[in-house]
Each structure stands twice: as structure tokens, then as C-alpha cells.
Scaffold this motif. Sequence first.
Motif, PDB file in Angstrom:
ATOM      1  N   TYR A  85     143.523  70.423  69.443  1.00 18.50           N
ATOM      2  CA  TYR A  85     142.733  71.634  69.634  1.00 18.50           C
ATOM      3  C   TYR A  85     141.463  71.304  70.402  1.00 18.50           C
ATOM      4  O   TYR A  85     140.698  70.423  70.008  1.00 18.50           O
ATOM      5  N   VAL A  86     141.234  72.017  71.506  1.00 17.45           N
ATOM      6  CA  VAL A  86     140.022  71.862  72.316  1.00 17.45           C
ATOM      7  C   VAL A  86     139.351  73.223  72.380  1.00 17.45           C
ATOM      8  O   VAL A  86     139.989  74.218  72.748  1.00 17.45           O
ATOM      9  N   SER A  87     138.087  73.294  72.026  1.00 14.56           N
ATOM     10  CA  SER A  87     137.361  74.566  72.043  1.00 14.56           C
ATOM     11  C   SER A  87     136.271  74.537  73.104  1.00 14.56           C
ATOM     12  O   SER A  87     135.540  73.560  73.232  1.00 14.56           O
ATOM     13  N   LEU A  88     136.162  75.645  73.860  1.00 13.01           N
ATOM     14  CA  LEU A  88     135.079  75.770  74.830  1.00 13.01           C
ATOM     15  C   LEU A  88     133.793  76.275  74.174  1.00 13.01           C
ATOM     16  O   LEU A  88     132.755  76.330  74.826  1.00 13.01           O
ATOM     17  N   GLY A  89     133.874  76.674  72.908  1.00 11.43           N
ATOM     18  CA  GLY A  89     132.684  77.138  72.202  1.00 11.43           C
ATOM     19  C   GLY A  89     132.394  78.606  72.416  1.00 11.43           C
ATOM     20  O   GLY A  89     132.077  79.331  71.492  1.00 11.43           O
ATOM     21  N   ALA A  90     132.507  79.059  73.659  1.00  9.36           N
ATOM     22  CA  ALA A  90     132.315  80.466  74.011  1.00  9.36           C
ATOM     23  C   ALA A  90     133.233  80.761  75.188  1.00  9.36           C
ATOM     24  O   ALA A  90     133.563  79.857  75.965  1.00  9.36           O
ATOM     25  N   PRO A  91     133.674  82.009  75.328  1.00  9.81           N
ATOM     26  CA  PRO A  91     134.593  82.335  76.423  1.00  9.81           C
ATOM     27  C   PRO A  91     133.991  82.035  77.789  1.00  9.81           C
ATOM     28  O   PRO A  91     132.891  82.473  78.100  1.00  9.81           O
ATOM     29  N   ARG A  92     134.731  81.272  78.594  1.00 10.78           N
ATOM     30  CA  ARG A  92     134.284  80.943  79.949  1.00 10.78           C
ATOM     31  C   ARG A  92     135.337  81.268  80.999  1.00 10.78           C
ATOM     32  O   ARG A  92     135.133  81.025  82.179  1.00 10.78           O
ATOM     33  N   GLY A  93     136.479  81.780  80.587  1.00 13.71           N
ATOM     34  CA  GLY A  93     137.499  82.182  81.541  1.00 13.71           C
ATOM     35  C   GLY A  93     138.705  81.265  81.545  1.00 13.71           C
ATOM     36  O   GLY A  93     138.654  80.114  81.106  1.00 13.71           O
ATOM     37  N   LEU A  94     139.816  81.812  82.056  1.00 10.22           N
ATOM     38  CA  LEU A  94     141.092  81.098  82.048  1.00 10.22           C
ATOM     39  C   LEU A  94     141.026  79.787  82.822  1.00 10.22           C
ATOM     40  O   LEU A  94     141.513  78.746  82.359  1.00 10.22           O
TER      41      LEU A  94
END
Length: 554
Positions: A58-67
Motif C-alpha cells: 500500500y502506497v498513499s499520496l496523503g492527499a489526492p494529486r491525480g491519476l
Amino acid sequence: MGLSVSIIIPTRERPDYLAVALASLAGQAREAGAELIVVDDGANEETRTVAGRFEARYVSLGAPRGLNAARNAGIEAATGELLAFVDDDVEVHPGWLAALISAAAADPGAGVLTGPIVARLEGRARRTCGREGPPITYAEPGGGDRDVTRAWGANMAIRRSAIEEIGLFDPHRHVWSGDEEEWEERHLRAGGRIRFVAAAGLDHRRAPRDARLSALMRVAVVRGREARDYDEENGRAPTLAAELRVLGGCIWHTLRRGCENGPVMAAHSFGRLMRARQRGHDSPRGDPRDDFLSGESGTVGGRRDLLRAAQDAALGARGAWQLARVRRAARRLGPRRVLVLSVVREHNRATYERAVENLRSSRACEVVALERAPGDAGKFANLNLLAEQAMLDAFDWLVVMDDDVELPPAFLDPFIQLAERFGLVLAAPAHRMRSHAGWPLTRRQWGSVVRETAFIEIGPITALARETFADLLPFPREAGMGWGLDAHWAWLARERGWRVGIVDLLAVAHLSAPAASAYAREEAVTAARAFLAEHPYLPVSESQRTLAVHRRCA
């Protein structure tokens, strides 16, 4: 030793879809010794749980940044030589991964591999005429293995060597249209090849709720807008008249054939047409330096005001239950310190004081409001003088507020709650339909809670989160009344990866006078030209975009 493979699944708040995709992938990944990587374009605990259930990293960007930002994060996390991308709403066919690995080994010159995408709309049977394809992304399986010029991101494997040669995906593309296509065009221009593998098929799903006609049409409108944007960027957009003819054809197709694909095609065409019409109004007229202007006055009034007021009432009624939920959630908002800066003219003092009283009625936020008379200085020079009186590091948010804005009741707590819930660091409330607004983008939209956009206006009320202070403060004094500053902010937001957005659920009114009526327009434009000659910015063709629409406030 065989080819090492990483399967990368970008996802965002769709754990139910993701579970189906991983269930179909996990066995094939184990058999091939491939790693599974789930990249969360956000930070969703249910998504993390689903990934763990299928032993996916699982890798999370923390906040939505786009596809594309999620794809790039997957590339950086992966160890495989072949990077197999799928969307979270697929179910791969038996032998999908083995077919990709076999084709990659047999044809080392193919930098990209793709396969059939079978559209699967679940739920009730739909009546279609058979003359048009499904209303979601698909790729026909016929024709055997062959070279093609397009691979859809739902089923796309790329050699790491191709990524190293061409570079990563463009993270500034937060939209559906052109996200992977731009990378593929770079790959083809460099002499690369895309290979279609007939045995590497998968289903592209829509669960029953999302397969309803109304849901498909909503998505189609957004896709149409973004498709028009992409065509304009590449200089291949048809005329407004041509777009109108296509819309007419879709409506005629629906009526003549009784086909349920017709309304979806019409919705897509309508999105394109509305974007083309907006671009027609927004396009700079005359001086090419003025590509930062909206081209619209945005002034309301006259006989249509009754209609606008009725629209506002309908929009308010529709969003009332959502707003009630947000207000309840805002009660749990931790303490926030909010600095409010305003330049106040005496004839607007009563309106300004009502707005400040509204802000100070907050239960969760400590509000410090500072004001200053205009004097001989420009708006942002005055705001800097006010900011110098405060210890900015002590505040979580800075709100710049005009002296003539009318706020909805108990505005601040739900506004901050929604901005933080959706990760916005630059936020503004929408304009009501009956409100002077210079940008069509800023007017409230039906059914929207929050829109992520590439741009927010510098007024009448704009909120900056603390993390932006180092880049945005002090305000540039040469910006004068601020024209063009929002275009520069849009460029900065894109470069910094900031999320910017408009809160539709809490719309404000700007009614005392049209925008720019208190000062000379030509002076403001001249100052903006000089400012933007020294500062990078997004022109209207890039800035006036809605990147995502959030219709629920979970």
C-alpha cells in the motif's frame, strides 16, 4: 531468469471496486512472482485494509494529486522490469498476466503492451441499438496481436526502460482525457511501439449504482469537458457549430432508435459544447497579452434576477441536508486560528461588519479581523501592511475578504471543515447565481459540494492555508488591485502540487457593485500585464478547469 513484473493499481476512495480487481489479480501475481502495489490517491483506511487483505503493498499520496501522480508514485515504488497498470474498476481475465509476460518476452522492441477491455455494466439490462459502443472505455478484442497507436490506462503495461527513456507521466494532468495519451505520444515520437496482445483481456466494470443512466450521464458531461480541453491543447478542436451538430445527432439518435446509449453520448457532447462555449467567452479579445482575463463582465441584474434567485433557492434546498451534515462535523473541528484581512471603504462598512460578525460566530475558530482604509495604496499593498501587524505563524488560515461580500449563515466552520476534508490549501466559496462574478468557473454548480479546480479568484473571499504562506506572502506589491495574481497562483499551485478548490455548498453573494467598478479597469489591466511579464502564470485556456467534482461529503 524471467521478466520481473510489478502490477500497479491507482485508486481513490473506491474500496469495493478495488476488492474485485485485487481478487482477480492476486492469484496470477503469486503464480508469476509479481508484486502487487496499490497506490491510494489520498489516504483512505478502507483502501489500506483491502490492499492488506490481498497482500498488496500500500502506497498513499496523503492527499489526492491525480491519476498520473499516483502512477508515478507506483513507478517509484515498483521493482519490476515490466510495469503493468490497471484501473481499480477492472476484473482481469484468466491468463491476463501470463499473456503480457509472454508477449513482452517474444517482442523486446515493444515498449508498451495492452489488451482487450470489455465493458461490463452490471445491474439491469440496457436497451441499445448496437450501432454505438458501450458508454465506458473499451477496446475490441478482434484482429489478433498487432501494433496499435493507443493503449488505454485501464489495461497498459510499460517496460521500465521506456519510462527511463521517455520520462514519467505528466502529473499536472488531473483529468480523464489525455492522462496517459500524452505519455504515449512522446513514446511514439521517440520511435517506440505499442503492442496489442489479444489474450491479455479484462473486464471494465460499472457496479449497478454507477451503471444507472443518470450516473453515466453525469460522468459523460465531465469527460466531454475534459475531452474538449485536450483537443484544444492539441489544436484539433472542432468549431462550436460542429459540436452543436454532434449534439443534435445524439438527440436524434436517442429519439429515433430508443437507444440508452444516446443520452450518454448527448451528455458527453453537451459537456464538450459547454466547454467550447465557455472558451469562446473566455478567449482573450484583442491584445494577446490579455490571456489572463475572463472576457466576461459577470454582472447580474435586470429581469433575469428573479430566475437567478429561484436557481439559488433550488440549489440551497438541494444542498441543505449535506450542509447540515457538514455543520455537525464542523462541531468536532479542532481549534483553528483564522486571520481575516480586509480593505474597507466607509460606504461598505455595514456590509463588512455583518460579515465579520458572521465569522466571529464560529464555534471552532478563533478569528482575528484586521481592517484598513484604502488610502492611496493598492489593495495588496494595504493587505501587506495589515499582515505585518500579525504573527502569521500563529494562524492556521489567512482569509482575504472584500468589504462588500454577503456570507451564508454560520459560514466559517463548515467552510474550513470542507477545505480541510478535501485537502484544499487555496479555497474560495462559490458565487451564487445572483452575484457579480467575473469568472463562470466560480459560480456554484448543481449537485456539487466541492470542486477541485486549477484556479480560484482573488476575491471576494479567498482562504490560504498556512503551508502556502512561505510562497504567497507577502503579496507582491506590484500586483496593484490583484488582477493577474490569481493566474500566477494557479501556476504556483500546479508546480507545488497544491490542491485548489471552490466550495459550492457555501455560496456567497457579491451584489453591492459589479467587479472592478471601484477603480479604473484599464489601469488594473496595465498593472496585471506588467506583473505577469515578470511572473509565470496559467492562461485561461489552462486555468479555467474543473479537475474533480465531489458530490458527497463523506
